[in-house]
Design a protein around this motif. Structure first.
Motif, PDB file in Angstrom:
ATOM      1  N   PHE A 157     -12.193   9.498   0.845  1.00 23.98           N
ATOM      2  CA  PHE A 157     -10.916   9.466   1.544  1.00 23.98           C
ATOM      3  C   PHE A 157      -9.937   8.640   0.716  1.00 23.98           C
ATOM      4  O   PHE A 157     -10.141   7.437   0.520  1.00 23.98           O
ATOM      5  CB  PHE A 157     -11.105   8.861   2.936  1.00 23.98           C
ATOM      6  CG  PHE A 157      -9.880   8.905   3.801  1.00 23.98           C
ATOM      7  CD1 PHE A 157      -9.115  10.057   3.908  1.00 23.98           C
ATOM      8  CD2 PHE A 157      -9.491   7.800   4.536  1.00 23.98           C
ATOM      9  CE1 PHE A 157      -7.998  10.105   4.715  1.00 23.98           C
ATOM     10  CE2 PHE A 157      -8.378   7.826   5.348  1.00 23.98           C
ATOM     11  CZ  PHE A 157      -7.628   8.986   5.436  1.00 23.98           C
ATOM     12  N   PHE A 158      -8.891   9.285   0.203  1.00 25.55           N
ATOM     13  CA  PHE A 158      -7.936   8.653  -0.704  1.00 25.55           C
ATOM     14  C   PHE A 158      -6.636   8.333   0.024  1.00 25.55           C
ATOM     15  O   PHE A 158      -6.038   9.206   0.663  1.00 25.55           O
ATOM     16  CB  PHE A 158      -7.633   9.578  -1.885  1.00 25.55           C
ATOM     17  CG  PHE A 158      -8.774   9.745  -2.845  1.00 25.55           C
ATOM     18  CD1 PHE A 158      -8.881   8.929  -3.967  1.00 25.55           C
ATOM     19  CD2 PHE A 158      -9.735  10.726  -2.645  1.00 25.55           C
ATOM     20  CE1 PHE A 158      -9.931   9.079  -4.860  1.00 25.55           C
ATOM     21  CE2 PHE A 158     -10.791  10.886  -3.534  1.00 25.55           C
ATOM     22  CZ  PHE A 158     -10.891  10.062  -4.634  1.00 25.55           C
ATOM     23  N   ILE A 159      -6.206   7.085  -0.110  1.00 25.99           N
ATOM     24  CA  ILE A 159      -4.928   6.647   0.454  1.00 25.99           C
ATOM     25  C   ILE A 159      -4.189   5.814  -0.594  1.00 25.99           C
ATOM     26  O   ILE A 159      -4.820   5.139  -1.406  1.00 25.99           O
ATOM     27  CB  ILE A 159      -5.124   5.826   1.745  1.00 25.99           C
ATOM     28  CG1 ILE A 159      -5.937   4.552   1.468  1.00 25.99           C
ATOM     29  CG2 ILE A 159      -5.770   6.669   2.836  1.00 25.99           C
ATOM     30  CD1 ILE A 159      -6.005   3.578   2.640  1.00 25.99           C
TER      31      ILE A 159
ATOM     32  N   THR B   8      -4.244  11.430   1.974  1.00 26.63           N
ATOM     33  CA  THR B   8      -3.084  11.341   2.860  1.00 26.63           C
ATOM     34  C   THR B   8      -2.234  10.134   2.493  1.00 26.63           C
ATOM     35  O   THR B   8      -2.764   9.100   2.070  1.00 26.63           O
ATOM     36  CB  THR B   8      -3.512  11.258   4.335  1.00 26.63           C
ATOM     37  OG1 THR B   8      -2.341  11.291   5.170  1.00 26.63           O
ATOM     38  CG2 THR B   8      -4.275   9.971   4.625  1.00 26.63           C
ATOM     39  N   VAL B   9      -0.922  10.276   2.661  1.00 20.80           N
ATOM     40  CA  VAL B   9       0.000   9.151   2.500  1.00 20.80           C
ATOM     41  C   VAL B   9       0.451   8.630   3.861  1.00 20.80           C
ATOM     42  O   VAL B   9       1.274   7.723   3.929  1.00 20.80           O
ATOM     43  CB  VAL B   9       1.240   9.559   1.668  1.00 20.80           C
ATOM     44  CG1 VAL B   9       0.841  10.037   0.288  1.00 20.80           C
ATOM     45  CG2 VAL B   9       2.076  10.624   2.383  1.00 20.80           C
TER      46      VAL B   9
ATOM     47  N   LEU C 165       1.594   4.886  -6.705  1.00 18.69           N
ATOM     48  CA  LEU C 165       0.892   4.702  -5.433  1.00 18.69           C
ATOM     49  C   LEU C 165       1.703   3.845  -4.467  1.00 18.69           C
ATOM     50  O   LEU C 165       1.730   4.106  -3.256  1.00 18.69           O
ATOM     51  CB  LEU C 165      -0.477   4.074  -5.692  1.00 18.69           C
ATOM     52  CG  LEU C 165      -1.458   4.984  -6.440  1.00 18.69           C
ATOM     53  CD1 LEU C 165      -2.641   4.177  -6.951  1.00 18.69           C
ATOM     54  CD2 LEU C 165      -1.919   6.124  -5.549  1.00 18.69           C
ATOM     55  N   LEU C 166       2.366   2.827  -4.989  1.00 17.62           N
ATOM     56  CA  LEU C 166       3.255   2.008  -4.159  1.00 17.62           C
ATOM     57  C   LEU C 166       4.346   2.878  -3.547  1.00 17.62           C
ATOM     58  O   LEU C 166       4.647   2.777  -2.350  1.00 17.62           O
ATOM     59  CB  LEU C 166       3.879   0.894  -5.008  1.00 17.62           C
ATOM     60  CG  LEU C 166       4.986   0.060  -4.356  1.00 17.62           C
ATOM     61  CD1 LEU C 166       4.442  -0.742  -3.185  1.00 17.62           C
ATOM     62  CD2 LEU C 166       5.628  -0.870  -5.398  1.00 17.62           C
ATOM     63  N   ALA C 167       4.933   3.742  -4.366  1.00 17.74           N
ATOM     64  CA  ALA C 167       5.982   4.632  -3.870  1.00 17.74           C
ATOM     65  C   ALA C 167       5.426   5.621  -2.848  1.00 17.74           C
ATOM     66  O   ALA C 167       6.072   5.911  -1.836  1.00 17.74           O
ATOM     67  CB  ALA C 167       6.625   5.378  -5.039  1.00 17.74           C
ATOM     68  N   CYS C 168       4.212   6.140  -3.085  1.00 16.01           N
ATOM     69  CA  CYS C 168       3.600   7.068  -2.127  1.00 16.01           C
ATOM     70  C   CYS C 168       3.388   6.413  -0.775  1.00 16.01           C
ATOM     71  O   CYS C 168       3.633   7.026   0.278  1.00 16.01           O
ATOM     72  CB  CYS C 168       2.254   7.564  -2.664  1.00 16.01           C
ATOM     73  SG  CYS C 168       2.362   8.795  -3.977  1.00 16.01           S
ATOM     74  N   SER C 169       2.924   5.166  -0.787  1.00 19.77           N
ATOM     75  CA  SER C 169       2.641   4.488   0.478  1.00 19.77           C
ATOM     76  C   SER C 169       3.913   4.198   1.257  1.00 19.77           C
ATOM     77  O   SER C 169       3.874   4.001   2.473  1.00 19.77           O
ATOM     78  CB  SER C 169       1.862   3.190   0.239  1.00 19.77           C
ATOM     79  OG  SER C 169       2.664   2.232  -0.404  1.00 19.77           O
TER      80      SER C 169
ATOM     81  N   ASN D  27      -6.583   8.119  10.968  1.00 18.91           N
ATOM     82  CA  ASN D  27      -6.769   9.257  11.868  1.00 18.91           C
ATOM     83  C   ASN D  27      -7.285  10.500  11.138  1.00 18.91           C
ATOM     84  O   ASN D  27      -7.714  11.465  11.787  1.00 18.91           O
ATOM     85  CB  ASN D  27      -5.453   9.604  12.575  1.00 18.91           C
ATOM     86  CG  ASN D  27      -5.037   8.537  13.571  1.00 18.91           C
ATOM     87  OD1 ASN D  27      -5.885   7.912  14.195  1.00 18.91           O
ATOM     88  ND2 ASN D  27      -3.740   8.323  13.711  1.00 18.91           N
ATOM     89  N   LYS D  28      -7.239  10.480   9.805  1.00 19.11           N
ATOM     90  CA  LYS D  28      -7.642  11.656   9.038  1.00 19.11           C
ATOM     91  C   LYS D  28      -8.924  11.441   8.239  1.00 19.11           C
ATOM     92  O   LYS D  28      -9.343  12.325   7.500  1.00 19.11           O
ATOM     93  CB  LYS D  28      -6.501  12.066   8.091  1.00 19.11           C
ATOM     94  CG  LYS D  28      -5.219  12.465   8.795  1.00 19.11           C
ATOM     95  CD  LYS D  28      -4.088  12.718   7.814  1.00 19.11           C
ATOM     96  CE  LYS D  28      -4.282  13.992   7.034  1.00 19.11           C
ATOM     97  NZ  LYS D  28      -4.160  15.228   7.824  1.00 19.11           N
TER      98      LYS D  28
END
Length: 318
Positions: free
Chosen positions: A254-256, A222-223, A113-117, A229-230
């Motif tokens: 909503f997943f971030i 979304t990443v 998740l750290l890498a995705c962000s 906005n999404k």
């Protein structure tokens, strides 16, 4: 491996600074060897200021970087207290260590998740991180529902969309209507394209009866850095208005992969960015994966396993 430049925006944003430090410590080469001291941090900033003419102050003098580093350490310590063994970093004597627990592999979820962000700062992994984030969210969402629920990806390039719904919207929407015990409106022309209607994930608890609407929920993943906005896209009233008859408003998840928490109650974003959805940030996703009965290091989708293997390849203590 890590491609970023220190700048004023990062230094002044303690959450982004903590993420950047975690990235540097976890994915660094022998320069840092899995740890970062305050002296290393300040020297690196001063060096970059000189070499790249980066300005961190309004005058000609270099700012005092002690305070930003100390603020980042305090936040990293709070993250450690929130997530326990899932969190792979610790702080001692103004030094940040990469120190994952070997007893569990949940810490890889945090690193994922750290890498995705920060996917744009990790060019070799960026494309696959964006794609596989949805798979991780699917596993997290599964933990919110009973084991007999269907949790499916509706995003246009997913295997679930192809196998369970059909790629073109003209096939997918009628099949979704069937699963929800509702009807397709006839006054809208469905596209033959792979339209996803802003819905990435669907969870359905079917009761195997003819009554309209089982227990169900939609989700968006979304990443994006400007993720707020999404947050409305998976709301049925927005996504499927005019296509399906939906007289109920199910939960809008909503997943971030971001971690916009300063403490237990204070966020880095305004309340307008976090309301009107059930927001699952890095903390909540990690907690859900801990509770998941289907997700562990030995039982994850093959494409996601490839990403975990790539992440491990770059860890300094591997």
């Amino acid at each position: 491996m890590i491609d970023f430049r220190w700048d004023q925006e990062i230094i002044e944003n303690v959450i982004e600074l903590a993420d950047c430090i975690e990235l540097l410590v976890a994915f660094s080469d022998d320069t840092h060897g899995g740890h970062l001291t305050k002296a290393n941090f300040i020297n690196q900033l001063q060096s970059e200021l000189v070499n790249n003419a980066v300005s961190f102050s309004h005058g000609d003098e270099i700012d005092d970087f002690n305070t930003p580093f100390e603020d980042a350490i305090s936040l990293i310590e709070r993250r450690a207290s929130w997530l326990g063994e899932t969190y792979p970093f610790k702080c001692e004597h103004d030094e940040i260590y990469f120190a994952p627990s070997d007893s569990k592999k949940h810490y890889l979820s945090y690193l994922f998740l750290l890498a995705c962000s920060s996917h744009n700062r990790i060019p070799p992994l960026a494309h696959n991180l964006r794609i596989q984030f949805e798979n991780l969210c699917k596993e997290a969402m599964r933990a919110l529902f009973p084991d007999w629920a269907e949790v499916l990806l509706f995003s246009q390039n997913s295997d679930d969309r192809k196998q369970k719904f059909g790629w073109p919207a003209i096939e997918a929407i009628p099949k979704l209507a069937e699963k929800l015990n509702t009807i397709v409106y006839s006054d809208q022309e469905l596209s033959k394209t792979q339209q996803e209607f802003g819905i990435d994930l669907i969870a359905i608890c079917s009761f195997e009866d003819a009554l309209e609407y089982p227990f169900f929920a939609f989700a968006q993943c979304t990443v994006s850095k400007e993720w707020w906005n999404k947050k409305h896209e998976a709301k049925p009233s927005h996504a499927l208005s005019g296509f399906l008859r939906l007289d109920v408003e199910p939960p809008n998840f909503f997943f971030i992969p971001h971690f916009p928490r300063r403490n237990g109650k204070k966020w880095s974003e305004s309340r307008n960015h976090t309301i009107n959805c059930i927001l699952c940030d890095r903390y909540r996703i990690c907690r859900l994966l801990e509770k998941s009965t289907t997700f562990n290091y030995k039982n994850i989708p093959a494409p996601m396993r490839d990403i975990f293997n790539e992440i491990q390849k770059y860890l300094p203590l591997n």
